[in-house]
Write an enzyme that holds these catalytic residues in place. Structure first.
Site, PDB file in Angstrom:
ATOM      1  CE  LYS A 132       3.986  -2.203  -3.820  1.00 38.29           C
ATOM      2  NZ  LYS A 132       4.564  -0.897  -4.074  1.00 38.29           N
ATOM      3  CB  SER A 135       6.682   1.209  -5.677  1.00 44.20           C
ATOM      4  OG  SER A 135       6.434   0.025  -6.383  1.00 44.20           O
TER       5      SER A 135
END
Length: 802
Positions: free
Chosen positions: A693, A650
């Protein structure tokens, strides 16, 4: 490029979709919500009459597998089915093999009580009757008759002997002597020797003949003795029949439709005569054993051991939480008396398989597999369709202690095992019999689609939890907040989590805060308080990380620009609590062969997926800048201040942006953080933990001096559907102080981060001069030109060329 509008950051639950004021107005669900596939599998398995259609329920803990099974069985089990009692009784012919009686439900205890009544009566009346004058008179009469016949027979032989001058004397019982007489006295050895030979021979001949007659008489007496014993037995039987006969007849009539019971009662009738002494002697041993075995003091051989007692027409549903060998298959208890270990049929104890016979047994797969010998025993029982009570001690040791071997119980049961997918796959892989015995897999969903209908269904599910756990009812706003939290748990705006245990815990905690506040209903304030409290309890480690950002130990920049430095985002998990963190990814460039050195991989801190992501970057770079000519710029990549293993791809988009910045020399905006994975064609792929996040970078900006209004996070467009952001982040976005940007391609991310267009190649593969890719192209071309000039100079100097 535009940031996301507010409605895409958080999908609220609209109150008009919930047409009720409180959950009290809703009908609680009888089923578990959203598990139609699993329910259909269970329905099919339970309806199949054949063997082998047992169920393995697959799904992680907390999805409500057990609750669903129990509710389903409660509502769908055929109660017209005949249930049975199972009893063990003494086998009078072979005591080591107790007999099994199968009776209709409820009849076992009835039979036990009837036998106890009979025995209690007999224990009193038998000694009284056999001690009564009339019985003793008849018994004495028989004895006297036998004694008289015995005496008469012996007197006849004695009279014959007397005529022959021989005396017949009785010594010990059954011992007789014939002695020659000398007048009134028996001959001594000397006097007998003094007789003439003819006299001696005559005596000997007489004694031999008398011996023959005596032997005939003794044979007759032995026959009479047997006759006497038979007559005494017949008298006992007749007397006993007088006391117990009509009572046993009554029981035979009562249980005439149960041939096994009738056979047993007739065996008892016969055995009572043979074992009268049990009733006539005051047997301390029987009393002591009864005391030690916690049983009533009564003749043990006539007890009824009710192994399983079922209520009439109720299908058994048994949940076994501790499936040890004995708990599952039953066992035989022992009693110690005067240092001797003793057991009998009345000490056989049932296991869960016995109790669930004719119904359903629910167990946890891992617990079954953890217990020694249980899995093999279970498969053996299912294959043979019978439960054999084996002593585990005898299987495990070499000593052959005497024990009983009860008749096997016929088994007809459906087993439901609950377990996770890993256990299921291991069993499929390593146990060939598993697929034969557990043919049906009930696969439980983790999520369900979020629609108007499913939200209302979820509200009913919440109502059923409230009723079941006896909690305060919820307002429609509280239900809306729980539904929103469920979507957050599912990490998707259009999904709802089916993790029933988490929702139940949230309701319990909301109920606690509502009661603390003295409220009559759970409102959204109490739900929010419960979520906040749970978050606070779990966030110690997160706060330590935040402290290191605040005091500068962790280097993070949220303002300004910097070449080759990007704020990437990662997710950390600490036992069920996840939070996002900002990580600095840096790239540096140097003259080389165009390779990308991944420092994480080289020091073995990078996992396989992370390494794969970096390799994809290398191929993307090569496909853009080294199609026809080699690339003379190499780069190295690293996660700064990373001291543990890193895995996942990611961060590959962030790494690519850092590389592009390093290659072009254009600085990167530090007020933006980025997450996303990238493929070889430059398409941005979705990642996990997007909410954590975004919230992680928001918190980082707050810690580093507050929001400036230009800060934000870049996420893959495909992750927009996963956004269910914290209300604080949504408020900041509403005020225009924080933004979330979606990107579908690498070029979009580069344009946002570097503040210049990435550039699009023309037919000749040339990028516009002022674009980011154009600047890299020009820099690489200069290096190639420089490389060519160096080669030409070297060639000119080398005389071997000419």
């Amino acid at each position: 490029m535009k940031s996301l509008p507010l409605h895409q950051l958080y999908k609220a639950c609209v109150l008009k979709d919930l047409p009720f004021k409180t959950t009290r107005q809703l009908e609680p669900l009888a089923e578990i919500v959203g598990q139609n596939r699993a329910q259909e599998a269970v329905r099919f398995a339970l309806a199949m009459p054949h063997g082998g259609y047992n169920v393995y329920a697959v799904g992680r803990n907390g999805l409500g597998k057990r609750t669903m099974m129990l509710r389903y069985l409660e509502h769908h089990v055929d109660t017209l089915q005949q249930s049975h009692d199972w009893c063990y009784v003494a086998n009078f012919e072979e005591p080591r093999n107790p007999k099994l009686l199968k009776l209709p439900g409820g009849m076992g205890t009835q039979l036990k009580q009837d036998m106890e009544k009979l025995m209690t009566r007999l224990v009193k009346t038998i000694p009284q009757t056999f001690d009564s004058d009339s019985f003793l008179e008849r018994s004495e009469q028989l004895k006297n008759d036998y004694g008289k016949r015995q005496e008469d027979e012996l007197a006849k032989v004695a009279a014959q002997a007397k005529r022959k001058k021989v005396s017949l004397t009785v010594t010990t019982p059954g011992g007789y002597r014939l002695v020659a007489m000398n007048g009134d006295e028996p001959h001594t050895a000397e006097s007998f020797q003094a007789l003439t030979e003819e006299q001696r021979d005559k005596f000997e001949d007489s004694i031999n003949k008398l011996e023959k007659k005596l032997r005939q008489a003794l044979r007759k007496m032995a026959d009479w003795e047997q006759e006497y014993a038979d007559k005494q037995q017949a008298l006992n039987q007749e007397t006993l029949e007088g006391i117990s006969g009509h009572q046993i007849d009554e029981l035979v009539e009562k249980y005439r439709e149960q041939p096994d019971v009738v056979t047993y009662l007739e065996a008892v009738r016969k055995d009572l005569v043979d074992n009268l002494d049990i009733f006539l002697e005051d047997d301390e041993e029987q009393a002591a054993i009864a005391w030690a075995a916690l049983d009533k003091r009564m003749p043990r051989r006539y007890l009824i051991n009710v192994l399983v007692h079922q209520k009439t027409n109720e299908v058994p549903v048994v949940v076994e939480d501790n499936p040890t060998y004995h708990n599952l298959f039953g066992y035989v208890e022992n009693v110690t008396y005067k240092g001797t270990v003793f057991t009998d049929f009345s000490l056989i104890r049932a296991g869960s398989l016995h109790r669930a016979n004719g119904g359903y047994l629910l167990m946890d797969a891992i617990k079954v597999l953890e217990q020694p010998f249980v899995w093999d025993g279970l498969k053996r029982a299912l294959r043979s369709k019978s439960i054999q009570i084996n002593s585990l001690e005898r299987e495990l040791t070499l000593s052959g202690t005497i024990s009983i071997e009860p008749e096997a119980v016929p088994l007809n049961v459906k087993i439901v095992l609950f377990g996770d997918r890993e256990t299921w796959m291991l069993l499929q892989e390593y146990d060939s019999e598993f697929a034969e015995l557990f043919r049906v897999t009930a696969d439980f969903e983790n999520e369900m689609y979020r629609t108007e209908e499913s939200q209302l269904l979820y509200a009913k599910f919440i109502s059923s939890l409230v009723v079941e756990k006896k909690l305060l009812h919820c307002t429609n706003k509280a239900v809306a907040r729980i539904i929103e939290h469920s979507a957050r748990m599912a990490d998707h705006q259009d999904r709802l989590s089916l993790h029933a245990a988490d929702i139940a815990n949230l309701l319990r905690e909301s109920d606690f805060w509502a009661r603390q506040a003295g409220a009559k209903l759970i409102s959204e304030v109490h739900v929010e308080r419960a979520l906040e409290s749970a978050r606070y309890r779990s966030s110690r480690i997160r706060d330590q990380f935040y402290d290191s950002i605040r005091d500068g130990s962790t280097l993070v920049t949220t303002t300004g620009t910097c070449v080759g430095q990007v704020n990437a985002l990662s997710v950390l998990s600490t036992g069920g609590f996840e939070f996002g963190l900002s990580n600095r990814v840096t790239a540096s460039c140097y003259y080389g062969d165009g390779g990308v050195m991944d420092i994480e991989r080289d020091v073995k801190l990078g996992g396989n997926i992370h390494s794969k992501g970096v390799m994809i970057l290398s191929s993307w770079l090569a496909s853009h800048f080294a199609v026809n000519d080699p690339m003379h710029l190499s780069a190295s990549l690293t996660f700064e201040q990373n001291y543990g293993e890193v895995d996942g791809d990611s961060a590959s988009l962030a790494e690519l942006c850092a590389l592009i910045s390093a290659l072009s020399g254009i600085p990167v905006r530090q007020d933006l953080a980025i997450t996303g994975s990238v493929n070889q064609f430059g398409e941005v792929q979705p990642i996990g933990g997007v909410n954590e996040k975004v919230e992680g970078f928001y918190a980082t900006c707050e810690l580093k001096g507050g929001l400036t209004g230009s800060q934000g996070v870049i996420i893959p467009t495909t992750n927009v559907q996963n956004l269910m952001l914290d209300s604080e982040v949504v408020q900041a976005a509403r005020a225009g102080r924080f933004a979330v940007y979606p990107v579908a391609r690498v070029e979009e991310a580069i344009t946002l981060l570097l503040g210049k267009p990435a550039g699009k190649a023309d037919e000749k593969g040339r990028y516009p001069k002022q674009s980011v890719f154009g600047i890299i192209q020009q820099r690489l071309e200069k290096m190639r030109e420089h490389e060519r000039q160096e080669h030409a100079r070297d060639d000119h100097k080398d005389p071997s060329i000419h």
